[in-house]
Scaffold this active site. Structure first.
Site, PDB file in Angstrom:
ATOM      1  N   ASN A  45      34.211   9.853  27.311  1.00 51.49           N
ATOM      2  CA  ASN A  45      35.362   9.413  26.517  1.00 51.49           C
ATOM      3  C   ASN A  45      35.712  10.426  25.426  1.00 51.49           C
ATOM      4  OD1 ASN A  45      35.411   6.884  27.889  1.00 51.49           O
ATOM      5  ND2 ASN A  45      33.710   6.196  26.603  1.00 51.49           N
ATOM      6  N   HIS A 131      36.257  -5.796  25.872  1.00 50.28           N
ATOM      7  CA  HIS A 131      34.952  -5.125  25.898  1.00 50.28           C
ATOM      8  C   HIS A 131      33.827  -6.062  25.440  1.00 50.28           C
ATOM      9  CE1 HIS A 131      31.929  -2.197  24.265  1.00 50.28           C
ATOM     10  NE2 HIS A 131      32.233  -1.603  25.398  1.00 50.28           N
ATOM     11  N   GLU A 177      42.550  -5.410  23.248  1.00 51.75           N
ATOM     12  CA  GLU A 177      42.403  -3.955  23.134  1.00 51.75           C
ATOM     13  C   GLU A 177      43.765  -3.312  23.347  1.00 51.75           C
ATOM     14  OE1 GLU A 177      39.352  -2.594  25.899  1.00 51.75           O
ATOM     15  OE2 GLU A 177      38.107  -4.301  25.340  1.00 51.75           O
ATOM     16  N   SER A 181      39.252  -0.616  28.504  1.00 51.94           N
ATOM     17  CA  SER A 181      38.293   0.462  28.737  1.00 51.94           C
ATOM     18  C   SER A 181      38.001   0.737  30.207  1.00 51.94           C
ATOM     19  CB  SER A 181      36.987   0.154  28.009  1.00 51.94           C
ATOM     20  OG  SER A 181      36.462  -1.088  28.421  1.00 51.94           O
ATOM     21  N   ASP A 206      41.503  -3.733  19.167  1.00 48.34           N
ATOM     22  CA  ASP A 206      40.507  -2.670  19.326  1.00 48.34           C
ATOM     23  C   ASP A 206      41.205  -1.450  19.929  1.00 48.34           C
ATOM     24  OD1 ASP A 206      38.433  -1.012  19.917  1.00 48.34           O
ATOM     25  OD2 ASP A 206      37.299  -2.448  21.128  1.00 48.34           O
ATOM     26  N   HIS A 209      40.098   3.184  22.834  1.00 50.30           N
ATOM     27  CA  HIS A 209      40.523   4.196  23.809  1.00 50.30           C
ATOM     28  C   HIS A 209      41.957   4.669  23.571  1.00 50.30           C
ATOM     29  CE1 HIS A 209      36.871   3.829  26.194  1.00 50.30           C
ATOM     30  NE2 HIS A 209      36.917   2.540  25.855  1.00 50.30           N
ATOM     31  N   LYS A 240      34.604   8.234  20.527  1.00 52.94           N
ATOM     32  CA  LYS A 240      35.285   8.626  21.773  1.00 52.94           C
ATOM     33  C   LYS A 240      36.169   9.841  21.476  1.00 52.94           C
ATOM     34  CE  LYS A 240      34.749   3.851  23.208  1.00 52.94           C
ATOM     35  NZ  LYS A 240      33.403   3.979  23.768  1.00 52.94           N
TER      36      LYS A 240
HETATM   37  C1  LIG Z   1      36.952  -1.012  24.059  1.00 51.28           C
HETATM   38  C2  LIG Z   1      35.670  -0.639  23.395  1.00 51.28           C
HETATM   39  N1  LIG Z   1      35.402  -1.173  22.197  1.00 51.28           N
HETATM   40  C3  LIG Z   1      34.253  -0.870  21.563  1.00 51.28           C
HETATM   41  C4  LIG Z   1      33.333  -0.018  22.089  1.00 51.28           C
HETATM   42  C5  LIG Z   1      32.060   0.272  21.365  1.00 51.28           C
HETATM   43  O1  LIG Z   1      32.189   1.479  20.674  1.00 51.28           O
HETATM   44  P1  LIG Z   1      30.901   2.363  20.393  1.00 51.28           P
HETATM   45  O2  LIG Z   1      30.613   3.137  21.631  1.00 51.28           O
HETATM   46  O3  LIG Z   1      31.316   3.236  19.244  1.00 51.28           O
HETATM   47  O4  LIG Z   1      29.805   1.432  20.041  1.00 51.28           O
HETATM   48  C6  LIG Z   1      33.571   0.559  23.338  1.00 51.28           C
HETATM   49  C7  LIG Z   1      32.570   1.472  23.930  1.00 51.28           C
HETATM   50  O5  LIG Z   1      32.502   1.734  25.067  1.00 51.28           O
HETATM   51  C8  LIG Z   1      34.779   0.238  24.004  1.00 51.28           C
HETATM   52  O6  LIG Z   1      35.058   0.749  25.208  1.00 51.28           O
END
Ligand SMILES: Cc1ncc(COP(=O)(O)O)c(C=O)c1O
Length: 416
Positions: A45, A131, A177, A181, A206, A209, A240
């Site tokens: 990512n 997620h 989101e 993801s 969120d 991405h 990411k």
């Molecule tokens: C949509 C989403 N939110 C949160 C996270 C978590 O972030 P982190 O990897 O910084 O813990 C991820 C990680 O893959 C994600 O894809």
């Protein structure tokens, strides 16, 4: 103790759902080294290629020299070191919010924030494809949880009506989101905002991405659509596109003060290393610069190329499923389905849907043999029978690497 989990592991293996760690002997980048072999990766990512960028490395080294390695304790206990304060100021400015708060990961940000916002008398409405960090945060809050089918506004509205009826004095939090993801598609943000306003709900978005990828200077989907002020809680990760590590929440000053007082993953966890905050700050500064914007536009050139080439493979209409890709070997599976491509051009994530778990593993293994690392994503990350190759493209990829991957997929899928 020995053998305690042996049966369960055996069952995972039998269902093609077992997972293994892979040791990488190099930094992240489009080309990595595994067991002495160079391999081109489409799994990371690190969308802007910043994870090994000299600006971030030098910022981290300078911060180590000035502030040391460990943060000592939670920021409320041993004090907040300057790199964290500088990063939060820069994040708030970049996202055009009043304030920001950093966590040790995006996962920790979700886990600390949602239970600080809602409790057992409240309701959380989650998109089905949210997620795990958001799901876990919602579960931990003790609020009543309702899941709406992915991006289904009609069903969300029904849930909002239900929540208004059954929890008249309670708070309702919609969680989604901006870029999903594992599917790479986007949320219908404007419509979600209309609904949240109509029902006086809160919206948590969120942008994990989306930041670094979408919107001028990579500020994310809310900024691109000019609706930042209508998103109550803007979550993101520094891990990411920003190439560092950690999570953040941006929003009003009172929200951030409340989180400092109530978010347990912030209060009861040692602060992230100051060097990581310094590296993330270098990434935010880079993104805010014209050079950063050029890098983001280069990423979009790569995204468009990947999309064009994948679509030209015509995988959705292929008559040969991946199960036949190496017919006769132990890798082929009789029930493999045809791969299909989600046509969405909306992000750097391209899911090549295979369906069958073993078939997805087979195609990933065959690509590995050809020198490409593309992860097979399976249950429980995605639904059973919805296994896929998750291809991610970055600004650091060369055109030839993208072309090479698509040719390999075409060869292995025997697509004419
Ligand atoms: C949509 C989403 N939110 C949160 C996270 C978590 O972030 P982190 O990897 O910084 O813990 C991820 C990680 O893959 C994600 O894809």
């Amino acid at each position: 103790m020995q053998g305690l989990f042996a049966e369960q592991l055996k069952a995972l293996r039998a269902a093609s759902l077992d997972r293994h760690l892979r040791e990488i002997n190099s930094s992240q980048g489009p080309e990595i080294e595994i067991a002495g072999r160079r391999i081109i990766t489409f799994s990371s990512n690190d969308y802007l290629g910043l994870a090994n960028d000299v600006r971030l490395r030098e910022a981290a080294i300078a911060a180590i020299n000035e502030f040391g390695v460990g943060a000592g304790a939670s920021r409320l206990i041993s004090g907040t070191q300057s790199p964290h304060v500088r990063l939060e100021r820069a994040l708030a400015k970049w996202k055009a919010t009043a304030a920001a708060l950093c966590f040790s990961s995006g996962y920790a940000a979700a886990l600390g924030t949602i239970p600080a916002l809602v409790t057992k008398n409240d309701v959380v409405l989650l998109d089905k494809l949210c997620h795990a960090s958001l799901i876990d945060g919602a579960k931990l809050s003790g609020a009543t949880l309702r899941v709406f089918p992915h991006n289904n506004l009609r069903k969300l509205k029904t849930h909002l009506q239900w929540a208004a009826r059954t929890h008249p004095g309670g708070r309702v939090l919609i969680v989604t989101e901006s870029v999903f993801s594992m599917d790479g598609d986007r949320a219908p943000l404007r419509e979600l905002i209309q609904l949240k306003k109509q029902f006086h709900a809160l919206l948590m978005l969120d942008e994990a991405h989306a930041v670094g990828v979408i919107g001028l200077h990579g500020r994310g989907l809310a900024a691109e659509q000019n609706v930042s002020d209508d998103v109550d809680v803007q979550m993101g990760t520094l891990s990411k596109a920003l190439g560092a590590s950690g999570g953040y929440i941006c929003g009003s000053r009172s929200l951030i003060e409340w989180l400092i007082n109530r978010a347990r993953s912030f209060i009861y966890s040692t602060a992230p290393p100051p060097a990581i905050a310094a590296a993330a700050l270098a990434a935010v500064n880079f993104l805010s610069s014209s050079e950063g914007e050029e890098r983001r536009l280069l990423l979009w050139e790569r995204i468009r190329l990947m999309r064009k080439l994948l679509l030209s493979l015509d995988v959705g209409r292929s008559t040969l499923g991946v199960g036949r890709l190496d017919a006769g070997s132990k890798r082929s599976t009789p029930n493999a389905q045809r791969p299909t491509l989600n046509e969405s051009p909306s992000s750097a994530i391209f899911p090549l849907i295979i369906g069958n778990e073993q078939a997805a593993l087979d195609l990933a293994a065959a690509l590995n043999d050809e020198g490409f690392l593309v992860p097979a994503i399976r249950y429980p990350t995605v639904a059973k029978g919805a296994a896929r190759l998750r291809i991610t493209v970055t600004a650091a990829h060369q055109e030839d690497q993208i072309k090479g991957l698509c040719q390999a997929i075409k060869r292995l899928s025997k697509i004419a």
